[in-house]
Design an enzyme around this catalytic site. Sequence first.
Site, PDB file in Angstrom:
ATOM      1  N   ASP A  96     -41.376 -38.238 -39.140  1.00  0.00           N
ATOM      2  CA  ASP A  96     -40.155 -38.791 -38.547  1.00  0.00           C
ATOM      3  C   ASP A  96     -39.142 -39.192 -39.620  1.00  0.00           C
ATOM      4  OD1 ASP A  96     -38.314 -40.019 -36.916  1.00  0.00           O
ATOM      5  OD2 ASP A  96     -39.660 -41.594 -36.209  1.00  0.00           O
TER       6      ASP A  96
ATOM      7  N   LYS B  16     -45.733 -31.116 -35.351  1.00  0.00           N
ATOM      8  CA  LYS B  16     -46.356 -32.280 -34.722  1.00  0.00           C
ATOM      9  C   LYS B  16     -45.411 -32.787 -33.639  1.00  0.00           C
ATOM     10  CE  LYS B  16     -48.111 -36.939 -35.746  1.00  0.00           C
ATOM     11  NZ  LYS B  16     -48.311 -37.957 -36.813  1.00  0.00           N
TER      12      LYS B  16
ATOM     13  N   GLU C 126     -60.141 -41.656 -57.289  1.00  0.00           N
ATOM     14  CA  GLU C 126     -59.790 -41.244 -55.928  1.00  0.00           C
ATOM     15  C   GLU C 126     -59.263 -39.812 -55.904  1.00  0.00           C
ATOM     16  OE1 GLU C 126     -58.503 -45.478 -53.865  1.00  0.00           O
ATOM     17  OE2 GLU C 126     -57.107 -44.479 -55.221  1.00  0.00           O
TER      18      GLU C 126
ATOM     19  N   ASP D   9     -55.259 -34.550 -23.456  1.00  0.00           N
ATOM     20  CA  ASP D   9     -55.761 -33.950 -22.228  1.00  0.00           C
ATOM     21  C   ASP D   9     -55.753 -32.435 -22.332  1.00  0.00           C
ATOM     22  OD1 ASP D   9     -53.095 -32.907 -21.178  1.00  0.00           O
ATOM     23  OD2 ASP D   9     -52.643 -35.045 -21.202  1.00  0.00           O
TER      24      ASP D   9
ATOM     25  N   ASP E  77     -44.521 -35.377 -30.944  1.00  0.00           N
ATOM     26  CA  ASP E  77     -44.817 -36.763 -30.602  1.00  0.00           C
ATOM     27  C   ASP E  77     -44.139 -37.151 -29.294  1.00  0.00           C
ATOM     28  OD1 ASP E  77     -45.981 -39.241 -30.922  1.00  0.00           O
ATOM     29  OD2 ASP E  77     -45.217 -39.542 -32.948  1.00  0.00           O
TER      30      ASP E  77
ATOM     31  N   ASN F  36     -43.472 -41.196 -27.635  1.00  0.00           N
ATOM     32  CA  ASN F  36     -43.830 -42.560 -27.987  1.00  0.00           C
ATOM     33  C   ASN F  36     -43.450 -43.619 -26.960  1.00  0.00           C
ATOM     34  OD1 ASN F  36     -45.213 -42.641 -30.613  1.00  0.00           O
ATOM     35  ND2 ASN F  36     -43.402 -41.583 -31.348  1.00  0.00           N
TER      36      ASN F  36
END
Length: 727
Positions: free
Chosen positions: A367, A476, A614, A534, A478, A480
């Site tokens: 975003d 992606k 890391e 779903d 979205d 919201n």
Amino acid sequence: MGITFNEEKKVFLLKTKNTSYQFRVAEFGFLEHLYYGRRVEEAVDYIPVRLRHGFEANPYEMKQDRTLCLDVLEQEYPGFGVSDFKTSACSIIHADGSNCIDFRYVSHRIYNGKYTIEGMPSLRNKGDDWMTLEVVLQDVATKVEVTLFYGVLESCDVITRHAVIRNLEDTEITLHAAHSTCLSFPTDEMDQIDFYGSWGHERNAQRTPVRHGKTVVDSIRGISSHYYNPTIVLCDHETTETAGDCYGVALVYSGNFQITVEVNDFKQTRVVAGIHPDTFYWKLNPGETFATPEAVISFSAAGLTGLSHHYHDVVRHFLIPGQFENQRCPVLLNNWEATMIDFDEEQLMQIASAGKELGVEMFVMDDGWFGRRTNEFRGLGDWQCNLEKLPSGIAGFSKRIHGLGLKFGIWIEPEMISEDSRLYEEHPDWCIAIPGRKPTRQRYQLILDYSRDEVVEYIFDQIYNEFKDAEIDYIKWDMNRSMTDRFSQALPAERQGELCHRYVLGFYKLMEKLTTTFPQIRFEGCCGGGGRFDMGVLYYAPQIWCSDDTDAIERISIQHGTSFFYPPSVMGAHVSVCPNQQTGRSVSIDTRAALAYYGTFGYELDPNELNDEEKEAVKRQIQYYQEHALTSAFGKYYRLTGVGHEFVAFMSVADDQKSAVFSFVQRRTSANKGIIYIKLRGLNEAAVYTIPELGLELSGASLMYAGLPMPVIKADNTAKTFTLIQK
């Protein structure tokens, strides 16, 4: 054959590899459910017993005989108002104001292949895998018809159902309930498993005995929601992961739904599933039809894991877009938790470059790249690149990312509109809101009215024009907020009850247009994380962001509950920063990876902020996932423990049983504790497996029946992952 009709007994027999589903044309044309369970070859029409019941109503045709009662007879698609007082599958208001509907058998047909549902997703027809049964019923007093569709997929032990209601009257009617399926059981000795939650706590499995009266699992939020998933399991009290009878119902639908479990005074259990009637009124003019969403039902005699595997198989092979079948998502790096909305092009290039050095395969810009989007109050609805942030534009920036040797992904939220946007200034009537009433805000945004074709077309044109010249590999998607203030300025008053379903149809229309126009792009569904997880979304997007809660320990229960119906391969799961942004918890980077291996795998962090240790861990993790994803995310998944123990264990086994990935999470440690033994599952008994992390070679039989001792871990919330390779 998967479907046959016994003409003499008037019994329909639907058979899969291991199950049978039977119903018949009973007296006076009632369609009566007989049996669903383990496969039987003969018609079981002997099961119904007619008795005289006190204070129960009887059909008029019975005359002085009181032994047929609709409140006891289990109908395949029960109507309303004619002595069946349980939850109805269909409710209709006729032109004269009456609301009785009494469906009786008219005809049927059986054919190879599978039906489709216009404008809505459903399991895909692939070759000779399917057979279809259509049964036409008609109301005894009007010309209202319903056609019941049954799809039989023998190989996966799955049956699909949906209904089409036709108004053949000369006057309009109004549908108030139009469900997809009804299942009946002659007992109340069952448990119900459903999946509740909230934002950041989605799909927690809860198991309770069914009880007299009604239990409702539902959503009226305009989306399937974080709060309940449109799925349910019914099972025997004794059913475990590995043994016992269990039944599943899953809706291929992304909007308001209702699943009702009802036990009546005769200890019969009925399950009705479909569109939520509280937000649904649909006017049908003469000659018009209405199609319900698809319901996917399955039975397993091999416990809950067996049932899950049925659903995992159909999702992977008969639901998601075919070009992504058995294709893992590239290991991605998303900038959201690194930068939020506040970024510029060079900052993103630095993050992407650092990710490339560690082995990341795709960079995803989240975003903040469009319109006036300098904060979360602004910009939604204007899908043009903000050139102050990205001087190269989307096309130029995507080429720069590809120039690094990375694929490129991008975030959109095309169903939303900000009041501070050019689109709202030009078309304030295009949002869902009630004129004269201040709208409810959620995240400072409103919902576009996707019941209007012009809105869907406008958003499609914006996205197409912005993306057509760019090198985009992943989107992606979205969404919201929940739907409130339900009103469309394009619908007359008598059709406002159609808004919620028409919105879902508009959402599907846009998804269909975009995925057809850009078939090479992998879409990921997202709705504040897991708020629209779903089967409807999975028809268009081969994966869904599992939850906005990226805490690895929280993800244990989220991914556990999700796995009852959905395979790991569709679960968006990433390694994020620590302390975690949602919980403040810190766990090792290897523990974070252990959960993400059972999903799409990626990173939500700035690699420039990782220390050397890391960074080396990230390199190892990416290499491990690249080598083992087709096992960990695409293999057969086993829940080896529940999630309430001091430890949790789960594993995936390759379809050919030649490899497996097993993870153990020590939730709580203690002093002077004994050894924990975990019995693995799904392996080849006769094969020998090497476990390089433990330096062991053991047979599948030993690993499954004697078990594997776990190393002593003197730390809370620590995971270990083990690899099994067949010699």
